[in-house]
Design a protein around this motif. Structure first.
Motif, PDB file in Angstrom:
ATOM      1  N   UNK A  29      -5.251   2.078  -6.178  1.00 32.23           N
ATOM      2  CA  UNK A  29      -4.738   2.638  -4.924  1.00 32.23           C
ATOM      3  C   UNK A  29      -5.843   2.871  -3.898  1.00 32.23           C
ATOM      4  N   UNK A  30      -6.970   3.390  -4.334  1.00 32.49           N
ATOM      5  CA  UNK A  30      -8.043   3.747  -3.399  1.00 32.49           C
ATOM      6  C   UNK A  30      -8.667   2.531  -2.718  1.00 32.49           C
ATOM      7  N   UNK A  31      -8.393   1.337  -3.222  1.00 30.08           N
ATOM      8  CA  UNK A  31      -8.952   0.107  -2.654  1.00 30.08           C
ATOM      9  C   UNK A  31      -7.982  -0.604  -1.715  1.00 30.08           C
ATOM     10  N   UNK A  32      -6.895   0.063  -1.390  1.00 39.39           N
ATOM     11  CA  UNK A  32      -5.864  -0.538  -0.564  1.00 39.39           C
ATOM     12  C   UNK A  32      -5.651   0.277   0.708  1.00 39.39           C
ATOM     13  N   UNK A  33      -5.436  -0.458   1.798  1.00 39.20           N
ATOM     14  CA  UNK A  33      -4.912   0.171   2.996  1.00 39.20           C
ATOM     15  C   UNK A  33      -3.421   0.425   2.772  1.00 39.20           C
ATOM     16  N   UNK A  34      -2.932   1.525   3.347  1.00 39.21           N
ATOM     17  CA  UNK A  34      -1.525   1.891   3.176  1.00 39.21           C
ATOM     18  C   UNK A  34      -0.864   2.025   4.547  1.00 39.21           C
ATOM     19  N   UNK A  35       0.380   1.645   4.598  1.00 37.61           N
ATOM     20  CA  UNK A  35       1.142   1.740   5.855  1.00 37.61           C
ATOM     21  C   UNK A  35       2.559   2.222   5.577  1.00 37.61           C
ATOM     22  N   UNK A  36       3.135   2.775   6.613  1.00 37.56           N
ATOM     23  CA  UNK A  36       4.569   3.032   6.648  1.00 37.56           C
ATOM     24  C   UNK A  36       5.168   2.135   7.724  1.00 37.56           C
ATOM     25  N   UNK A  37       6.250   1.473   7.373  1.00 37.91           N
ATOM     26  CA  UNK A  37       7.058   0.711   8.302  1.00 37.91           C
ATOM     27  C   UNK A  37       8.454   1.330   8.326  1.00 37.91           C
ATOM     28  N   UNK A  38       9.235   0.937   9.314  1.00 35.24           N
ATOM     29  CA  UNK A  38      10.630   1.358   9.327  1.00 35.24           C
ATOM     30  C   UNK A  38      11.498   0.243   9.903  1.00 35.24           C
ATOM     31  N   UNK A  39      12.755   0.269   9.514  1.00 36.92           N
ATOM     32  CA  UNK A  39      13.719  -0.716  10.017  1.00 36.92           C
ATOM     33  C   UNK A  39      15.039  -0.016  10.290  1.00 36.92           C
TER      34      UNK A  39
END
Length: 118
Positions: A29-39
């Motif tokens: 997890x710590x090696x990943x960028x994280x995002x929130x999207x919505x639809x």
């Protein structure tokens, strides 16, 4: 097995707050960028917020000041604090992870419904 599991959506009144969360497993997890999207119904999926592995953040313009993305690498969890919700925020909110290195793996959660009632 890679999983992104969102929770914390629901029904909220106009002007209210929610804090969806996304728990990750099966990757570093710590090696990943994280995002929130919505639809929203009848609309394309759109970016809400981004957080890098070092905690730096970016937001879609309309969400600046109302939404806050954060992460807890010890808990493999990313959060989205949403305040002053309006009916236009009604949508399914998705968690997304993207690796920094080749082969740039990317993963999606199943989504959590947020409904703002007037």
């Amino acid at each position: 097995q890679v999983q992104l599991v969102e929770s914390g959506g629901g029904l909220v009144q106009l002007g209210g707050s929610l804090r969806p969360s996304c728990v990750a497993s099966g990757f570093t997890f710590s090696s990943y960028a994280m995002r929130w999207y919505r639809q929203a119904p009848g609309k394309e999926r759109e970016l809400v917020a981004h957080i890098s592995s070092d905690g730096s953040t970016n937001y879609a313009d309309s969400r600046k000041g109302r939404f806050t993305i954060s992460r807890d690498n010890a808990k493999n969890t990313v959060y989205l604090q949403m305040n002053s919700l309006n009916t236009e925020d009604t949508a399914v909110y998705y968690c997304y992870a993207r690796a920094y290195n080749y082969p740039w793996n990317e993963y999606w959660g199943q989504g959590t419904q947020v409904t703002v009632s007037s």
